[in-house]
Design a protein around this motif. Sequence first.
Motif, PDB file in Angstrom:
ATOM      1  N   ILE A  26       0.848  -1.193   0.000  1.00  0.00           N
ATOM      2  CA  ILE A  26       0.000   0.000   0.000  1.00  0.00           C
ATOM      3  C   ILE A  26       0.882   1.242   0.000  1.00  0.00           C
ATOM      4  CG2 ILE A  26      -1.776   1.293   1.243  1.00  0.00           C
ATOM      5  CD1 ILE A  26      -2.546  -1.417   2.585  1.00  0.00           C
ATOM      6  N   LEU A  27       0.527   2.167  -0.896  1.00  0.00           N
ATOM      7  CA  LEU A  27       1.196   3.456  -0.970  1.00  0.00           C
ATOM      8  C   LEU A  27       0.123   4.526  -0.973  1.00  0.00           C
ATOM      9  CD1 LEU A  27       3.577   5.393  -1.469  1.00  0.00           C
ATOM     10  CD2 LEU A  27       3.372   4.848  -3.913  1.00  0.00           C
ATOM     11  N   VAL A  28       0.095   5.353   0.068  1.00  0.00           N
ATOM     12  CA  VAL A  28      -0.878   6.450   0.108  1.00  0.00           C
ATOM     13  C   VAL A  28      -0.201   7.716  -0.388  1.00  0.00           C
ATOM     14  CG1 VAL A  28      -2.244   5.385   1.949  1.00  0.00           C
ATOM     15  CG2 VAL A  28      -0.494   7.047   2.544  1.00  0.00           C
ATOM     16  N   LEU A  29      -0.955   8.475  -1.183  1.00  0.00           N
ATOM     17  CA  LEU A  29      -0.455   9.716  -1.758  1.00  0.00           C
ATOM     18  C   LEU A  29      -1.286  10.875  -1.240  1.00  0.00           C
ATOM     19  CD1 LEU A  29       0.006   8.663  -5.504  1.00  0.00           C
ATOM     20  CD2 LEU A  29       1.685   8.573  -3.645  1.00  0.00           C
ATOM     21  N   LYS A  30      -0.599  11.856  -0.683  1.00  0.00           N
ATOM     22  CA  LYS A  30      -1.285  13.036  -0.161  1.00  0.00           C
ATOM     23  C   LYS A  30      -0.752  14.277  -0.868  1.00  0.00           C
ATOM     24  CE  LYS A  30      -2.158  11.187   4.437  1.00  0.00           C
ATOM     25  NZ  LYS A  30      -1.971  11.408   5.876  1.00  0.00           N
ATOM     26  N   GLY A  31      -1.651  15.200  -1.124  1.00  0.00           N
ATOM     27  CA  GLY A  31      -1.264  16.450  -1.762  1.00  0.00           C
ATOM     28  C   GLY A  31      -2.492  17.133  -2.324  1.00  0.00           C
ATOM     29  N   VAL A  86     -16.230   3.096   1.524  1.00  0.00           N
ATOM     30  CA  VAL A  86     -14.940   2.478   1.205  1.00  0.00           C
ATOM     31  C   VAL A  86     -15.087   0.959   1.227  1.00  0.00           C
ATOM     32  CG1 VAL A  86     -12.515   2.243   1.870  1.00  0.00           C
ATOM     33  CG2 VAL A  86     -13.667   4.452   2.117  1.00  0.00           C
ATOM     34  N   TYR A  87     -15.763   0.432   2.234  1.00  0.00           N
ATOM     35  CA  TYR A  87     -15.981  -1.018   2.293  1.00  0.00           C
ATOM     36  C   TYR A  87     -16.881  -1.491   1.161  1.00  0.00           C
ATOM     37  CZ  TYR A  87     -13.756  -1.097   6.852  1.00  0.00           C
ATOM     38  OH  TYR A  87     -12.847  -0.986   7.879  1.00  0.00           O
ATOM     39  N   ASP A  88     -17.854  -0.665   0.768  1.00  0.00           N
ATOM     40  CA  ASP A  88     -18.769  -1.039  -0.314  1.00  0.00           C
ATOM     41  C   ASP A  88     -18.063  -1.219  -1.653  1.00  0.00           C
ATOM     42  OD1 ASP A  88     -20.918  -1.073   1.405  1.00  0.00           O
ATOM     43  OD2 ASP A  88     -21.724   0.877   0.768  1.00  0.00           O
ATOM     44  N   ILE A  89     -16.972  -0.514  -1.878  1.00  0.00           N
ATOM     45  CA  ILE A  89     -16.257  -0.707  -3.143  1.00  0.00           C
ATOM     46  C   ILE A  89     -15.374  -1.955  -3.109  1.00  0.00           C
ATOM     47  CG2 ILE A  89     -16.296   1.753  -3.744  1.00  0.00           C
ATOM     48  CD1 ILE A  89     -13.257   1.810  -3.052  1.00  0.00           C
ATOM     49  N   GLY A  90     -15.315  -2.620  -1.958  1.00  0.00           N
ATOM     50  CA  GLY A  90     -14.545  -3.854  -1.833  1.00  0.00           C
ATOM     51  C   GLY A  90     -13.073  -3.641  -1.540  1.00  0.00           C
ATOM     52  N   MET A  91     -12.767  -2.604  -0.789  1.00  0.00           N
ATOM     53  CA  MET A  91     -11.366  -2.261  -0.516  1.00  0.00           C
ATOM     54  C   MET A  91     -10.567  -3.444   0.018  1.00  0.00           C
ATOM     55  SD  MET A  91      -8.936  -0.049  -0.641  1.00  0.00           S
ATOM     56  CE  MET A  91      -9.442   1.651  -0.656  1.00  0.00           C
ATOM     57  N   ASP A  92     -11.117  -4.199   0.950  1.00  0.00           N
ATOM     58  CA  ASP A  92     -10.378  -5.329   1.527  1.00  0.00           C
ATOM     59  C   ASP A  92      -9.968  -6.341   0.459  1.00  0.00           C
ATOM     60  OD1 ASP A  92     -10.536  -4.256   4.068  1.00  0.00           O
ATOM     61  OD2 ASP A  92     -12.359  -5.362   4.586  1.00  0.00           O
ATOM     62  N   GLU A 112      -8.174   2.588   9.381  1.00  0.00           N
ATOM     63  CA  GLU A 112      -8.150   1.175   9.016  1.00  0.00           C
ATOM     64  C   GLU A 112      -6.796   0.770   8.456  1.00  0.00           C
ATOM     65  OE1 GLU A 112     -10.661   3.230   8.627  1.00  0.00           O
ATOM     66  OE2 GLU A 112     -12.163   2.209   9.828  1.00  0.00           O
ATOM     67  N   LEU A 113      -6.124   1.702   7.781  1.00  0.00           N
ATOM     68  CA  LEU A 113      -4.808   1.392   7.223  1.00  0.00           C
ATOM     69  C   LEU A 113      -3.771   1.117   8.300  1.00  0.00           C
ATOM     70  CD1 LEU A 113      -4.496   3.900   4.244  1.00  0.00           C
ATOM     71  CD2 LEU A 113      -4.640   1.403   4.133  1.00  0.00           C
ATOM     72  N   SER A 114      -4.034   1.565   9.511  1.00  0.00           N
ATOM     73  CA  SER A 114      -3.069   1.335  10.584  1.00  0.00           C
ATOM     74  C   SER A 114      -2.874  -0.159  10.852  1.00  0.00           C
ATOM     75  CB  SER A 114      -3.504   2.051  11.864  1.00  0.00           C
ATOM     76  OG  SER A 114      -4.699   1.507  12.371  1.00  0.00           O
ATOM     77  N   TYR A 115      -3.793  -1.010  10.386  1.00  0.00           N
ATOM     78  CA  TYR A 115      -3.657  -2.458  10.553  1.00  0.00           C
ATOM     79  C   TYR A 115      -2.722  -3.066   9.517  1.00  0.00           C
ATOM     80  CZ  TYR A 115      -7.666  -1.850  13.588  1.00  0.00           C
ATOM     81  OH  TYR A 115      -8.502  -1.430  14.583  1.00  0.00           O
ATOM     82  N   TYR A 116      -2.428  -2.305   8.477  1.00  0.00           N
ATOM     83  CA  TYR A 116      -1.548  -2.760   7.408  1.00  0.00           C
ATOM     84  C   TYR A 116      -0.247  -1.982   7.480  1.00  0.00           C
ATOM     85  CZ  TYR A 116      -5.936  -4.359   5.244  1.00  0.00           C
ATOM     86  OH  TYR A 116      -7.139  -4.950   4.991  1.00  0.00           O
ATOM     87  N   GLY A 117       0.782  -2.546   6.919  1.00  0.00           N
ATOM     88  CA  GLY A 117       1.982  -1.754   6.693  1.00  0.00           C
ATOM     89  C   GLY A 117       1.775  -0.965   5.412  1.00  0.00           C
ATOM     90  N   TYR A 118       2.164   0.296   5.409  1.00  0.00           N
ATOM     91  CA  TYR A 118       2.021   1.085   4.191  1.00  0.00           C
ATOM     92  C   TYR A 118       3.047   2.200   4.138  1.00  0.00           C
ATOM     93  CZ  TYR A 118      -0.542   4.619   6.944  1.00  0.00           C
ATOM     94  OH  TYR A 118      -0.905   5.570   7.863  1.00  0.00           O
ATOM     95  N   HIS A 119       3.281   2.673   2.946  1.00  0.00           N
ATOM     96  CA  HIS A 119       4.145   3.822   2.716  1.00  0.00           C
ATOM     97  C   HIS A 119       3.267   5.047   2.530  1.00  0.00           C
ATOM     98  CE1 HIS A 119       7.716   1.388   2.122  1.00  0.00           C
ATOM     99  NE2 HIS A 119       6.986   0.589   1.372  1.00  0.00           N
ATOM    100  N   GLU A 120       3.824   6.199   2.868  1.00  0.00           N
ATOM    101  CA  GLU A 120       3.100   7.458   2.672  1.00  0.00           C
ATOM    102  C   GLU A 120       4.001   8.430   1.921  1.00  0.00           C
ATOM    103  OE1 GLU A 120       1.731  11.067   5.496  1.00  0.00           O
ATOM    104  OE2 GLU A 120       0.852   9.113   5.983  1.00  0.00           O
ATOM    105  N   MET A 121       3.426   9.052   0.911  1.00  0.00           N
ATOM    106  CA  MET A 121       4.133  10.080   0.177  1.00  0.00           C
ATOM    107  C   MET A 121       3.285  11.340   0.178  1.00  0.00           C
ATOM    108  SD  MET A 121       5.943   9.907  -3.522  1.00  0.00           S
ATOM    109  CE  MET A 121       4.794  10.676  -4.615  1.00  0.00           C
ATOM    110  N   THR A 122       3.887  12.456   0.581  1.00  0.00           N
ATOM    111  CA  THR A 122       3.214  13.747   0.591  1.00  0.00           C
ATOM    112  C   THR A 122       3.889  14.643  -0.432  1.00  0.00           C
ATOM    113  OG1 THR A 122       2.748  13.479   2.948  1.00  0.00           O
ATOM    114  CG2 THR A 122       2.543  15.704   2.039  1.00  0.00           C
ATOM    115  N   ILE A 123       3.073  15.306  -1.239  1.00  0.00           N
ATOM    116  CA  ILE A 123       3.584  16.212  -2.262  1.00  0.00           C
ATOM    117  C   ILE A 123       3.091  17.612  -1.926  1.00  0.00           C
ATOM    118  CG2 ILE A 123       3.691  16.727  -4.729  1.00  0.00           C
ATOM    119  CD1 ILE A 123       2.657  13.781  -5.162  1.00  0.00           C
ATOM    120  N   GLU A 124       4.035  18.522  -1.755  1.00  0.00           N
ATOM    121  CA  GLU A 124       3.695  19.912  -1.456  1.00  0.00           C
ATOM    122  C   GLU A 124       4.048  20.786  -2.651  1.00  0.00           C
ATOM    123  OE1 GLU A 124       5.950  20.786   2.039  1.00  0.00           O
ATOM    124  OE2 GLU A 124       4.859  19.330   3.260  1.00  0.00           O
TER     125      GLU A 124
END
Length: 135
Positions: A26-31, A86-92, A112-124
């Motif tokens: 999982i890679l979350v992208l913020k910006g 989010v659950y309705d789209i079948g995220m799991d 919910e993502l706290s249960y998984y390992g994931y990377h986070e990228m923030t773009i400013e």
Amino acid sequence: MNFKINNIGDWQQVVDEIYPHLKYKILVLKGNLGAGKTSFSQFLLKKMGSTDTVTSPTYAIVNEYNTPKGKVFHFDLYRLNTIEEVYDIGMDEYLENSELCIIEWPEIYEDELSYYGYHEMTIEIDGDSRTIHFQ
């Protein structure tokens, strides 16, 4: 890891540096809008060997791409209002059946993502350049 880029071609260097460090699915992208989340995803998918056309999942909510190692799902959760949506789209199921899940606008799902390992990228956005923070 931190990067500063000045043009769209600089994303290639960011991807080349980050790709070997992707150990989670999982890679979350913020910006903000227009920060370059989809541009980054285009370069990343190409690095992963995908020949698919990568577009923003804003209206579809999720786009699916093929790579030699497996499926990559690219989400945009901006238009979802509740965790139930989010659950309705079948995220799991997506998370369980992917090589990688890229999630733009992940805030509604972050607890919910706290249960998984994931990377986070923030773009400013900084004028014409971008500052990228990857962890």
